[in-house]
Write a protein that holds these residues in place. Sequence first.
Motif, mmCIF file in Angstrom:
data_model
loop_
_atom_site.group_PDB
_atom_site.id
_atom_site.type_symbol
_atom_site.label_atom_id
_atom_site.label_comp_id
_atom_site.label_asym_id
_atom_site.label_seq_id
_atom_site.Cartn_x
_atom_site.Cartn_y
_atom_site.Cartn_z
ATOM 1 N N ALA A 35 84.213 -19.708 87.833
ATOM 2 C CA ALA A 35 85.494 -20.167 87.274
ATOM 3 C C ALA A 35 86.524 -20.366 88.376
ATOM 4 O O ALA A 35 87.285 -21.339 88.364
ATOM 5 N N MET A 36 86.564 -19.472 89.356
ATOM 6 C CA MET A 36 87.517 -19.579 90.458
ATOM 7 C C MET A 36 87.221 -20.815 91.306
ATOM 8 O O MET A 36 88.126 -21.580 91.638
ATOM 9 N N LEU A 37 85.953 -21.039 91.637
ATOM 10 C CA LEU A 37 85.594 -22.218 92.426
ATOM 11 C C LEU A 37 85.893 -23.499 91.653
ATOM 12 O O LEU A 37 86.459 -24.453 92.212
ATOM 13 N N ASN A 38 85.535 -23.546 90.378
ATOM 14 C CA ASN A 38 85.839 -24.720 89.563
ATOM 15 C C ASN A 38 87.338 -24.975 89.505
ATOM 16 O O ASN A 38 87.783 -26.122 89.591
ATOM 17 N N SER A 39 88.121 -23.922 89.375
ATOM 18 C CA SER A 39 89.581 -24.068 89.292
ATOM 19 C C SER A 39 90.143 -24.649 90.577
ATOM 20 O O SER A 39 91.018 -25.520 90.540
ATOM 21 N N LYS A 40 89.651 -24.195 91.704
ATOM 22 C CA LYS A 40 90.123 -24.732 92.987
ATOM 23 C C LYS A 40 89.752 -26.202 93.132
ATOM 24 O O LYS A 40 90.558 -27.004 93.605
ATOM 25 N N ILE A 54 80.398 -29.908 79.098
ATOM 26 C CA ILE A 54 81.816 -29.620 78.866
ATOM 27 C C ILE A 54 82.088 -28.114 78.895
ATOM 28 O O ILE A 54 83.229 -27.685 78.943
ATOM 29 N N GLY A 55 81.044 -27.313 78.938
ATOM 30 C CA GLY A 55 81.203 -25.864 78.906
ATOM 31 C C GLY A 55 81.413 -25.206 80.254
ATOM 32 O O GLY A 55 81.198 -24.012 80.398
ATOM 33 N N PHE A 56 81.860 -25.961 81.265
ATOM 34 C CA PHE A 56 82.136 -25.339 82.564
ATOM 35 C C PHE A 56 83.302 -24.362 82.439
ATOM 36 O O PHE A 56 84.129 -24.481 81.542
ATOM 37 N N PHE A 57 83.354 -23.403 83.327
ATOM 38 C CA PHE A 57 84.408 -22.390 83.293
ATOM 39 C C PHE A 57 85.492 -22.693 84.320
ATOM 40 O O PHE A 57 85.226 -23.216 85.401
ATOM 41 N N PHE A 58 86.723 -22.353 83.957
ATOM 42 C CA PHE A 58 87.848 -22.430 84.890
ATOM 43 C C PHE A 58 88.858 -21.365 84.496
ATOM 44 O O PHE A 58 88.789 -20.793 83.418
ATOM 45 N N HIS A 66 88.530 -19.974 80.732
ATOM 46 C CA HIS A 66 88.372 -20.929 79.630
ATOM 47 C C HIS A 66 87.174 -21.819 79.893
ATOM 48 O O HIS A 66 86.683 -21.900 81.006
ATOM 49 N N GLU A 67 86.758 -22.537 78.839
ATOM 50 C CA GLU A 67 85.722 -23.566 78.985
ATOM 51 C C GLU A 67 86.382 -24.923 79.170
ATOM 52 O O GLU A 67 87.561 -25.113 78.866
ATOM 53 N N GLY A 68 85.606 -25.885 79.656
ATOM 54 C CA GLY A 68 86.108 -27.211 79.987
ATOM 55 C C GLY A 68 86.823 -27.932 78.875
ATOM 56 O O GLY A 68 87.766 -28.687 79.128
ATOM 57 N N LYS A 69 86.411 -27.725 77.619
ATOM 58 C CA LYS A 69 87.087 -28.424 76.524
ATOM 59 C C LYS A 69 88.570 -28.049 76.463
ATOM 60 O O LYS A 69 89.408 -28.868 76.099
ATOM 61 N N GLN A 70 88.912 -26.825 76.866
ATOM 62 C CA GLN A 70 90.313 -26.418 76.923
ATOM 63 C C GLN A 70 91.059 -27.172 78.025
ATOM 64 O O GLN A 70 92.201 -27.566 77.866
ATOM 65 N N PHE A 71 90.395 -27.384 79.140
ATOM 66 C CA PHE A 71 90.987 -28.160 80.236
ATOM 67 C C PHE A 71 91.338 -29.566 79.760
ATOM 68 O O PHE A 71 92.426 -30.068 80.027
#
Length: 77
Positions: A35-40, A54-58, A66-71
């Motif tokens: 999630a941290m790497l995805n967020s960066k 779509i279920g990636f974490f951030f 959260h999951e990607g759909k929230q993004f």
Amino acid sequence: MKNTQVYFPVSKNLALVGEFDGHAGLIDATRELVAMLNSKLLMFAYKQIYTPKIGFFFIGKSGEIHEGKQFLRDIGA
């Protein structure tokens, strides 16, 4: 440069992280680290992001995962 990190996603299951003064080795990533790497990566995306699911974490604004759909909801997509 000191205090510089480089993130390079190789595949959906592998990423390289480089640090100027970091240590060498392999680690199994936790959900939190992913999630941290995805967020960066998301913070510095210019126009497009690519994901196999779509279920990636951030990490959200208040620090929760959260999951990607929230993004997509957050950016109005």
